[in-house]
Design an enzyme around this catalytic site. Structure first.
Site, PDB file in Angstrom:
ATOM      1  N   LYS A 126      31.761  57.954  84.407  1.00  0.00           N
ATOM      2  CA  LYS A 126      31.967  58.602  83.110  1.00  0.00           C
ATOM      3  C   LYS A 126      31.355  59.989  83.179  1.00  0.00           C
ATOM      4  CE  LYS A 126      33.611  57.385  79.025  1.00  0.00           C
ATOM      5  NZ  LYS A 126      34.579  56.312  78.714  1.00  0.00           N
ATOM      6  N   ASP A 166      38.218  60.942  76.635  1.00  0.00           N
ATOM      7  CA  ASP A 166      37.392  60.076  75.781  1.00  0.00           C
ATOM      8  C   ASP A 166      37.208  60.893  74.492  1.00  0.00           C
ATOM      9  OD1 ASP A 166      35.597  57.438  76.054  1.00  0.00           O
ATOM     10  OD2 ASP A 166      34.371  58.887  74.986  1.00  0.00           O
TER      11      ASP A 166
END
Ligand code: NDP
Ligand code: 2IT
Length: 445
Positions: A126, A166
């Site tokens: 991430k 995201d």
């Protein structure tokens, strides 16, 4: 608690002081694993948990960029490659002022098990930045993305690390990031980013995938109680990518969504939210949700209020972490809510999860229920590698199969340990087993 697990959690606390989100995520996963650890002594003997808890790499960098008035700003960029035993690091980029290393580590840690649950060859990673996209011009967003990629590109590659979107990162940002990667590397490497625009190497259904997938998961949950979404009343928090397509699919399947939100407050529309109006306000015009009131006279904007105060059958937290707390869980249950499905990552606090489960509600954790987004990202990588473009129907069918298979895995592992309705437990075990097996198979690396 199993002493090996307790020792590992203590070690994590010592190594990661102040990283509360990361520690919350590690505790939630490890607490489920006692039965597997008790029956598999190699896990402790080979320090598998210690290895899972430590990111393989954590990259932090300065991002300097210039706004439209010529002022120079400095943000911080992050990319955490947490675990690559199942495939290249895969996971989104989040641009939001609240982003810290803690946020990115919790998200990357969750991503390991989520990606494992998809059954596809993707590891966990991430990234993101504390950059705030709100109120920025298109040119400022482009310059920020270019500056961000100018450092990050060294560490990416279709077989190494493949970011996607995201919070605050969608197809527009992915386009600018891809353009800069191409410019710097002199390579047209389709598979280095996913969530690209359709027609520019992106996959049909990627935009819809997380929200649709969460609803397909909810359908599977209801089937276990011989029930369906038809006629159900639902609450969906957020009004971004995940929330919009979650609400759309719910309505397509005959449910009624009566409330949605953004960080300024929530809207309540007793006749059912008109999702095209929300799309126009939030997705197309990037405006605030209170505008909805202007279009629908019966709707009310409630400043600063969450959606959870309204009576519903199902609740879908689709905004951000820890947005549904113990009080919210009690309100939902008192008002008759029986199913909570996480579209966001870790939106339900541990106390709220316990309350929901102990009072008989079904609870689906994000790592299972929102895995549709990353699963279709992996299908995008597959299409890029084979130079194919699949139809909407083909991708949607694959998505449905993947969500049904994740649901089945959660239940099978739950059943094995006499907890068939405990999706959190089942998801943690199912996700962990595949990763632990690969860690052992590769030796000490
Ligand atoms: P978007 O940026 O498209 O939308 C985020 C939504 O949540 C907006 O409505 C935003 O409100 C609200 N929100 C964000 N942060 C906060 C906050 N701190 N407090 C209150 N509201 C907030 O993001 P996504 O829809 O992509 O992501 C939503 C969630 O889903 C995240 O948890 C993400 O990690 C998760 N997720 C996303 C996937 C994807 O493919 N995009 C895949 C799997 C999970 P506002 O507009 O006011 O900022
Ligand atoms: O949380 C997530 O799964 C995502 N943000 C999507 C990641 C991806 O690589 O598609």
């Amino acid at each position: 608690m199993n002493t090996y697990i307790a020792d590992c959690l203590q070690l994590a606390q010592k190594r990661n002081p102040g990283q509360d989100l990361f520690l919350q995520a590690t505790k939630e996963v490890l607490e489920s694993l006692a039965p597997v650890i008790n029956e598999t002594p190699e896990i402790q003997a080979r320090s598998v948990l210690e290895r899972i808890l430590e990111p393989e790499r954590q990259i932090m960098f300065r991002v300097s960029w210039m706004d439209d008035s010529g002022n120079v700003h400095v943000n911080r960029g992050y990319r955490v490659g947490f675990n690559s035993v199942l495939g290249p690091y895969k996971g989104g980029l989040r641009f939001h002022p609240s982003v810290s290393l803690d946020t990115i580590k919790f998200l990357a840690f969750e991503q390991i098990f989520k990606n494992s649950l998809t059954g596809l060859s993707i590891g966990g990673g991430k990234g993101g930045s504390d950059f705030d996209p709100k109120g920025k011009s298109d040119a400022e967003i482009m310059r920020f993305c270019q500056a961000f990629m100018s450092e990050l590109y060294h560490f990416l590659g279709a077989d190494q690390d493949v970011p996607a979107g995201d919070i605050g990162v969608g197809a527009r940002e992915i386009g600018y990031l891809f353009g800069q990667y191409k410019r710097l590397t002199k390579r047209f490497e389709h598979g280095v980013l996913t969530g690209k625009q359709v027609g520019l190497g992106g996959s049909l259904v990627r935009k819809e995938a997380t929200g649709f997938g969460a609803v397909y998961f909810a359908q599977e949950m209801l089937k276990t109680r011989d029930d369906s979404l038809e006629g159900k009343t639902c609450l969906v928090s957020g009004s971004g990518n995940v929330a919009i397509y979650c609400a759309k699919k719910l309505q397509d399947l005959g449910a009624k969504v009566i409330a949605m939100s953004d960080s300024s407050g929530s809207i309540h529309d007793p006749q059912g939210i008109d999702i095209d109006i929300i799309r126009s306000i939030k997705e197309i015009n990037r405006a605030r949700i209170d505008e909805y009131e202007k279009h629908r006279p019966q709707a009310r904007f409630l400043p600063g209020e969450k959606v959870w105060r309204h009576a519903c059958d199902l609740a879908f937290p689709c905004a951000t972490q820890n947005e549904l707390d113990l009080e919210d869980a009690k309100t939902l249950l008192d008002n008759g809510c029986q199913v909570v499905v996480e579209g966001a990552n870790m939106p339900t606090t541990p106390e709220a999860v316990e309350e929901l489960q102990s009072r008989g509600a079904l609870f689906a954790p994000g790592k299972a229920a929102n895995a549709g987004g990353v699963a279709v990202s992996a299908l995008e990588m597959q299409q890029n590698a084979s130079l194919e473009n699949w139809t909407f129907k083909q991708v949607d069918e694959r998505l449905k199969q993947i969500m049904a298979s994740i649901h089945n895995d959660c239940r099978q592992y739950g059943k094995k340990y006499n907890r068939p309705d405990d999706y959190l437990f089942g998801a943690n075990i199912a996700g962990f087993i595949r990763v632990a097996h690969a860690i052992n198979a590769y030796g000490v690396i």
